[in-house]
Enzyme design. Structure first.
Site, PDB file in Angstrom:
ATOM      1  CD  GLU A  92     -12.894 -25.812 -36.132  1.00 16.74           C
ATOM      2  OE1 GLU A  92     -13.974 -25.896 -35.525  1.00 16.74           O
ATOM      3  OE2 GLU A  92     -12.513 -26.626 -36.998  1.00 16.74           O
ATOM      4  CB  ALA A  98     -26.751 -47.275 -32.987  1.00 12.58           C
ATOM      5  CB  CYS A 102     -15.479 -32.275 -39.681  1.00  9.13           C
ATOM      6  SG  CYS A 102     -15.403 -30.502 -39.890  1.00  9.13           S
TER       7      CYS A 102
HETATM    8  C1  UDX Z   1     -17.602 -32.530 -35.807  1.00 10.69           C
HETATM    9  C2  UDX Z   1     -17.060 -32.472 -34.378  1.00 10.69           C
HETATM   10  O1  UDX Z   1     -18.084 -32.834 -33.462  1.00 10.69           O
HETATM   11  C3  UDX Z   1     -16.519 -31.095 -34.088  1.00 10.69           C
HETATM   12  O2  UDX Z   1     -15.961 -31.053 -32.795  1.00 10.69           O
HETATM   13  C4  UDX Z   1     -15.470 -30.750 -35.121  1.00 10.69           C
HETATM   14  O3  UDX Z   1     -14.988 -29.445 -34.921  1.00 10.69           O
HETATM   15  C5  UDX Z   1     -16.042 -30.869 -36.521  1.00 10.69           C
HETATM   16  O4  UDX Z   1     -16.602 -32.167 -36.719  1.00 10.69           O
HETATM   17  P1  UDX Z   1     -19.859 -31.757 -36.996  1.00 10.69           P
HETATM   18  O5  UDX Z   1     -19.294 -32.216 -38.292  1.00 10.69           O
HETATM   19  O6  UDX Z   1     -20.574 -30.455 -36.951  1.00 10.69           O
HETATM   20  O7  UDX Z   1     -18.717 -31.666 -35.870  1.00 10.69           O
HETATM   21  O8  UDX Z   1     -20.901 -32.882 -36.548  1.00 10.69           O
HETATM   22  P2  UDX Z   1     -21.154 -33.804 -35.282  1.00 10.69           P
HETATM   23  O9  UDX Z   1     -22.177 -33.202 -34.427  1.00 10.69           O
HETATM   24  O10 UDX Z   1     -19.900 -34.228 -34.653  1.00 10.69           O
HETATM   25  O11 UDX Z   1     -21.824 -35.056 -36.031  1.00 10.69           O
HETATM   26  C6  UDX Z   1     -21.085 -35.758 -37.021  1.00 10.69           C
HETATM   27  C7  UDX Z   1     -21.899 -36.872 -37.614  1.00 10.69           C
HETATM   28  O12 UDX Z   1     -22.016 -37.934 -36.670  1.00 10.69           O
HETATM   29  C8  UDX Z   1     -23.314 -36.516 -38.030  1.00 10.69           C
HETATM   30  O13 UDX Z   1     -23.574 -37.094 -39.296  1.00 10.69           O
HETATM   31  C9  UDX Z   1     -24.171 -37.133 -36.948  1.00 10.69           C
HETATM   32  O14 UDX Z   1     -25.447 -37.498 -37.431  1.00 10.69           O
HETATM   33  C10 UDX Z   1     -23.358 -38.359 -36.588  1.00 10.69           C
HETATM   34  N1  UDX Z   1     -23.582 -38.870 -35.219  1.00 10.69           N
HETATM   35  C11 UDX Z   1     -23.291 -38.087 -34.136  1.00 10.69           C
HETATM   36  C12 UDX Z   1     -24.056 -40.156 -35.025  1.00 10.69           C
HETATM   37  O15 UDX Z   1     -24.302 -40.889 -35.985  1.00 10.69           O
HETATM   38  N2  UDX Z   1     -24.239 -40.619 -33.744  1.00 10.69           N
HETATM   39  C13 UDX Z   1     -23.958 -39.855 -32.661  1.00 10.69           C
HETATM   40  O16 UDX Z   1     -24.147 -40.352 -31.537  1.00 10.69           O
HETATM   41  C14 UDX Z   1     -23.479 -38.553 -32.854  1.00 10.69           C
END
Ligand code: UDX
Length: 442
Positions: free
Chosen positions: A148, A261, A269
């Site tokens: 998933e 950034a 995850c």
């Molecule tokens: C992630 C994956 O996106 C998803 O496909 C997988 O199934 C599980 O892990 P999630 O953990 O829900 O999902 O969060 P995500 O939206 O990916 O964000 C992860 C982290 O990255 C957050 O802390 C977010 O703040 C950070 N982030 C995201 C950034 O710092 N910059 C960005 O441009 C995007």
């Protein structure tokens, strides 16, 4: 169809509810009685937009039930493994205890023709071993790997209308075995609605399917750390990382998404998945292939240190006894999840280094309290920032983006705003008399 779902955490609970929404008959199983009781009463034990409504709707149909009794899986023909694979304590590798336990609990319920569908994020090679275990118990049952990709905050949408399906199946001479082919047909029925709507499906071998998930998360983590490395360069040169991201993002090969950034990635995850991937590569003797992920991880962790340094800098060299207001504890907006949250980690660091930290968050205060009870907590932004000498925005909740700098100024002792997510308009905040600082921006 009759389905069972093992694990009622984030993945499992959402999956079970969504499968019931699609019209299937679902029994969801968890070893934690309180998890089961709460869900059965219509109360998801975590914040996920849309889930409470969908849970209520599907419980009312009678097609969804929650239990601790794995034997109830015997009525189902398709069994989803959705349990967690957290990072092992003191190690990079994933803890496979729950996956092994779930499959062991499932074995007595298996019948010929049953399909076990692995969805948990696992080290590559796990599925092959589980298939043996399953077929030792029931040779006419099959295992597919179907990772998933749900994002917290968008989990319902990502489950009901995913952007792709990946089916990993046992192959012989490069083609799926007859039993695996039949199993994939069964999984097609489960996902019939989304498949009919044209959702792409990739059929592949078990190893590839397991790798897809960690490869995707590694890529996303790399993209974030790439832009955060550029932020370090911007800080050294007076450049602006948000404009840089806008400019390179227009190149369709690069793309603007996941190029924000700031404080970097956290959550349940990305951090643990890239570490488990490195650990697995080491076991496979190809650790060099993933050495770059060590750097991705380091860049990410350095952002947290830099944020604390920035607070020290604007406070004139020390944060000892300074009143710091922190906006945000969740690892990202629309979530109450504080697992490896950059926001909570920075708040805790500042407190450990002598600051008086008051933290607020629209959803995650209860979870933050459990992890860092020594912080002070406030229910509202006004309360959190009262007499603050510096305000630090660490999770980009919509309501923080909408804050009025002039109004907020009335509540603080010194108008200093540190924007850890590059989500505020520097001009507006400066115009209202604030000292505005951000990561990677002049
Ligand atoms: C992630 C994956 O996106 C998803 O496909 C997988 O199934 C599980 O892990 P999630 O953990 O829900 O999902 O969060 P995500 O939206 O990916 O964000 C992860 C982290 O990255 C957050 O802390 C977010 O703040 C950070 N982030 C995201 C950034 O710092 N910059 C960005 O441009 C995007």
């Amino acid at each position: 169809m009759r389905l069972s779902v093992f694990g009622c955490g984030y993945l499992g609970a959402v999956h079970a509810v969504c499968m019931a929404k699609l019209g299937h008959d679902v029994v969801a199983i968890d070893v934690l009685p309180e998890q089961v009781t709460e869900l059965a009463a219509g109360r998801p034990p975590f914040h996920e937009p849309g889930l409470p409504e969908l849970l209520a709707e599907t419980l009312a149909t009678g097609r969804l039930r929650f239990t601790t009794d794995a034997a109830e899986a015997a009525d189902a023909t398709v069994h989803f493994v959705c349990v967690g694979t957290p990072q092992k304590k003191g190690e990079y590798a994933a803890d496979m205890t729950y996956v092994r336990a779930a499959v062991a609990d499932l074995l007595p319920a298996l019948k010929p023709g049953d399909v076990v569908v692995g969805k948990s994020t696992v080290p590559v090679g796990t599925a092959e071993r589980l298939l043996e275990t399953i077929q030792d118990a029931e040779p006419a049952a099959e295992l597919l790997w179907n990772p998933e990709f749900l994002r917290e905050g968008l989990a319902v949408q990502d489950t009901l209308t995913p952007d792709r399906f990946v089916y990993g199946a046992a192959q012989r001479d490069g083609v799926p075995t007859a039993q695996a082919t039949a199993a994939m047909g069964v999984l097609d029925e489960v996902y019939a609605a989304a498949l009919a709507a044209g959702t792409p499906k990739i059929e592949t071998d078990l190893a590839t399917a397991q790798l897809v998930k960690v490869a995707a998360n590694s890529f996303l983590a790399t993209k974030i750390s790439f832009i955060n490395a550029m932020a370090e360069l911007c800080e050294a040169t007076g450049a602006d990382v948000t404009r840089l991201a806008d400019a390179i993002g227009y190149d369709a090969r690069i793309g603007r998404r996941f190029l924000n950034a700031g404080l970097g990635f956290g959550g349940g995850c990305l951090p643990k998945d890239i570490r488990a991937f490195m650990a697995r590569a080491g076991e496979l003797g190809v650790d060099q292939a993933l050495t770059f992920l060590r750097e991705v991880d380091s860049i990410n962790m350095r952002r947290r240190v830099r944020m604390v340094d920035l607070a020290r800098e604007v406070c004139g060299g020390s944060i000892v006894s300074r009143r710091v207001a922190v906006l945000g504890a969740a690892f990202k907006p629309n979530s109450d999840d504080v697992r490896d949250s950059p926001a909570l980690s920075v708040a805790a660091q500042m407190q450990l280094q002598g600051a008086q930290v008051t933290l607020t968050d629209p959803r995650a205060i209860d979870n933050a309290k459990k992890k860092w009870p020594d912080l002070q907590f406030a229910d509202t932004v006004e309360e959190a920032v009262r007499d603050a000498e510096v305000v630090v925005l660490l999770t980009e909740w919509q309501e923080y983006l909408a804050l009025d700098p002039a109004a907020l100024r009335e509540h603080v002792a010194v108008p200093r705003m540190l924007d850890g997510r590059n989500c505020l308009d520097p001009l507006a905040w400066r115009a209202a008399g604030w000292t505005y600082r951000a990561l990677g921006r002049p």
